[in-house]
Design an enzyme around this catalytic site. Structure first.
Site, mmCIF file in Angstrom:
data_model
loop_
_atom_site.group_PDB
_atom_site.id
_atom_site.type_symbol
_atom_site.label_atom_id
_atom_site.label_comp_id
_atom_site.label_asym_id
_atom_site.label_seq_id
_atom_site.Cartn_x
_atom_site.Cartn_y
_atom_site.Cartn_z
ATOM 1 N N CYS A 1 1.429 -1.138 -0.414
ATOM 2 C CA CYS A 1 -0.004 0.146 0.282
ATOM 3 C C CYS A 1 0.599 1.159 -0.246
ATOM 4 O O CYS A 1 0.587 2.502 -0.389
ATOM 5 C CB CYS A 1 -1.151 0.676 0.857
ATOM 6 S SG CYS A 1 -0.340 0.039 2.843
ATOM 7 N N HIS B 1 -2.346 0.894 7.188
ATOM 8 C CA HIS B 1 -3.012 0.743 5.496
ATOM 9 C C HIS B 1 -2.903 2.713 5.148
ATOM 10 O O HIS B 1 -3.609 3.452 5.941
ATOM 11 C CB HIS B 1 -4.132 -0.196 5.888
ATOM 12 C CG HIS B 1 -4.936 0.444 3.652
ATOM 13 N ND1 HIS B 1 -4.199 -1.238 3.378
ATOM 14 C CD2 HIS B 1 -5.133 0.767 3.120
ATOM 15 C CE1 HIS B 1 -4.096 -0.657 1.149
ATOM 16 N NE2 HIS B 1 -5.416 -0.378 1.568
ATOM 17 N N HIS C 1 -5.686 2.084 -4.567
ATOM 18 C CA HIS C 1 -5.203 1.186 -3.663
ATOM 19 C C HIS C 1 -4.751 0.318 -3.556
ATOM 20 O O HIS C 1 -5.177 -0.998 -4.517
ATOM 21 C CB HIS C 1 -5.899 1.110 -1.718
ATOM 22 C CG HIS C 1 -6.890 0.405 -1.723
ATOM 23 N ND1 HIS C 1 -6.838 -0.148 -0.658
ATOM 24 C CD2 HIS C 1 -7.598 -0.090 -2.960
ATOM 25 C CE1 HIS C 1 -8.242 -1.083 -0.673
ATOM 26 N NE2 HIS C 1 -8.321 -1.087 -2.109
#
Length: 394
Positions: free
Chosen positions: A306, A354, A366
Site C-alpha cells: 500500500c 494502510h 490502493h
C-alpha cells in the site's frame, strides 16, 4: 459441549433387582458415553463464516502492520549499509595515507641512522605509542627540520583520524546488525500472519467460499453507497460555495454595501493549482498500476504494497514522501474528510497500517492486501470507523 446424557426419570428405584441383560445394557451405555466424551468437537463448534472472515481480515491487517515494520527496518538497514561502506572506504583511504606518512618517517629514520645522528631518539620516537609525547622534548624538536616536523604532524593527524573512523565504522556495523535482526523478525512475523490466513481460507468448502464472497459483496455495496453519499455531500458544499462566491461578486460589482450572507458554508482551504497539477500526475501513475498484484514489501514496478504504491505515485509527480505509512501520515497537511481532494492520502486504522490515494467521489486507488490487486475502491471498504485521517502531501 452439551451433555448427551438424558435426565433420569423420576420415580422410586427398586433396589436389589439386577439382571445380566440390564448389566450389559448399562456397560454398553457407559462405553458409548465415554467414546462420545473423547470424540472430536462437533460441527457446531466450527467458527462461523463471519468469524472466519474477521479472523482472516485481522491477520491481513497484522501482516500489513508487520510489513510496515519490515519496510522501515529494510530502509534503515540499507542506509546503515551505505554508511558502513562509506566509512570503510574512508578508513581504507586514511590507512593508506597513514602508511605513506609512516614510510616517510622511516625514510628520515634511515637517513639519521646512516649519518649516525640521533638514531636512539628517532628509533624511540618511531616505536612510541604516542609521538606527541616527544614533541615537548626540545632536544628532539631541535633536530627535526620543517619537512620532518610536517611529516610527523601528518602522521599524528592521520593516526588520530583513522582511529576515529574505525570506531565509527565499528559502531555502524553494530547498528547494521541490529537493523538486520529487526528485518528478519518483521519478515518472519509477516510470513506467519499470512500463513495463518491462508490456512483458515484453505479449510473452507466451495459453498462456504461462495457465501464468503457474497458477504464481501454486500460490504462492497454498502461501501459504495457511503462513497456516493460523501460525493453528494461534497458536490452540495461545492455548489453552495460557488453560489456564495457568485453572489458576493455580483454585489461587489453593483456597488452594494450589503453584508455578505453567512448562511453558505465557509470555503475550506482549497489546494493551489500547483498541488492540483502534481496530484494529477500522481493519480495518472496510480491508475496505470491498476491490476498489478499486492506484494508485501514491494515498491514496483511489477507489484506494490500500500505505501509502496503511494510513495511511487507521488515520486512520479516529483514529490518525495517517506516509505512507510506511519511516516507518510506526517508528510503533509491533515484535512477533513469532507475536504478531501484528488491526490490526498487516506490512512486507515489506529495503527496507521494502510493507506490509499483519494481520487474523488468517496473513492480511492490502493493496493489492498495479499492475494488482491491494485484497484479503485470506496474509502469505506472496511467501514467508516476504519478511516484514521486524510493528509495532503506536497
Amino acid at each position: 459441549m452439551a451433555s448427551h446424557r438424558k435426565s433420569r426419570p423420576s420415580g422410586t428405584r427398586v433396589a436389589g433387582i439386577r439382571t445380566p441383560a440390564l448389566a450389559t445394557a448399562a456397560l454398553t451405555s457407559v462405553a458409548l458415553l465415554s467414546q462420545t466424551a473423547n470424540a472430536a468437537p462437533s460441527a457446531d463448534d466450527k467458527p462461523s463464516l463471519e468469524e472466519v472472515e474477521k479472523k482472516v481480515d485481522d491477520l491481513y491487517r497484522q501482516a500489513e502492520s508487520a510489513t510496515d515494520k519490515y519496510n522501515a527496518a529494510k530502509e534503515k538497514s540499507a542506509k546503515q549499509r551505505k554508511r558502513v561502506d562509506t566509512l570503510l572506504d574512508d578508513v581504507a583511504q586514511r590507512t593508506q595515507k597513514l602508511n605513506e606518512a609512516r614510510e616517510e618517517l622511516g625514510t628520515f629514520a634511515a637517513a639519521q641512522y646512516r649519518t649516525g645522528a640521533s638514531a636512539p631518539d628517532t628509533a624511540t620516537f618511531l616505536l612510541a605509542d604516542s609521538p606527541q609525547d616527544y614533541f615537548d622534548q626540545n632536544q628532539l624538536m631541535g633536530r627535526l627540520t620543517s619537512r620532518q616536523k610536517g611529516a610527523v604532524d601528518d602522521y599524528v593527524t592521520e593516526q588520530s583520524a583513522t582511529m576515529k573512523k574505525r570506531q565509527e565504522a565499528t559502531k555502524s556495523l553494530e547498528t547494521l546488525t541490529e537493523s538486520q535482526g529487526d528485518l528478519k523478525t518483521a519478515k518472519a512475523t509477516v510470513q506467519t500472519k499470512l500463513a495463518g490466513a491462508r490456512e483458515l481460507l484453505s479449510k473452507l468448502t466451495a459453498e462456504e467460499k461462495a457465501r464468503l464472497a457474497a458477504i464481501e459483496k454486500e460490504k462492497q455495496q454498502e461501501a459504495a453507497r457511503k462513497a456516493a453519499e460523501l460525493a453528494r455531500q461534497q458536490a452540495a458544499e461545492q455548489k453552495a460555495r460557488e453560489e456564495a462566491a457568485a453572489q458576493q461578486e455580483q454585489e461587489s460589482s453593483s456597488g452594494s454595501t450589503t453584508a455578505p450572507s453567512t448562511s453558505a458554508p465557509s470555503a475550506p482551504s482549497a489546494p493551489d493549482s500547483s498541488y492540483a497539477t502534481k496530484a494529477e500526475k500522481a493519480l495518472a501513475f496510480a491508475r496505470a498500476q491498476i491490476g498489478k498484484p499486492y506484494v508485501w514489501g514491494a515498491t514496483g514496478p511489477g507489484s506494490y504494497d500500500c505505501s509502496g504504491l503511494t510513495q511511487a505515485a507521488w515520486k512520479a509527480a516529483g514529490v518525495d514522501i517517506p516509505r512507510v505509512t506511519y511516516d507518510q501520515v506526517n508528510a503533509g497537511t491533515t484535512v477533513s474528510l469532507s475536504n478531501a481532494q484528488p491526490g490526498d492520502l487516506v490512512f486507515f486504522y489506529d495503527d496507521i497500517s494502510h493507506v490509499g490515494m483519494y481520487i474523488g467521489n468517496g473513492m480511492m486507488i490502493h493496493a489492498p492486501k495479499p492475494g488482491a490487486y491494485v484497484r479503485e475502491e470506496s474509502i469505506y471498504y472496511d467501514g467508516e470507523s476504519s478511516i484514521y485521517s486524510v493528509v495532503r502531501p506536497a
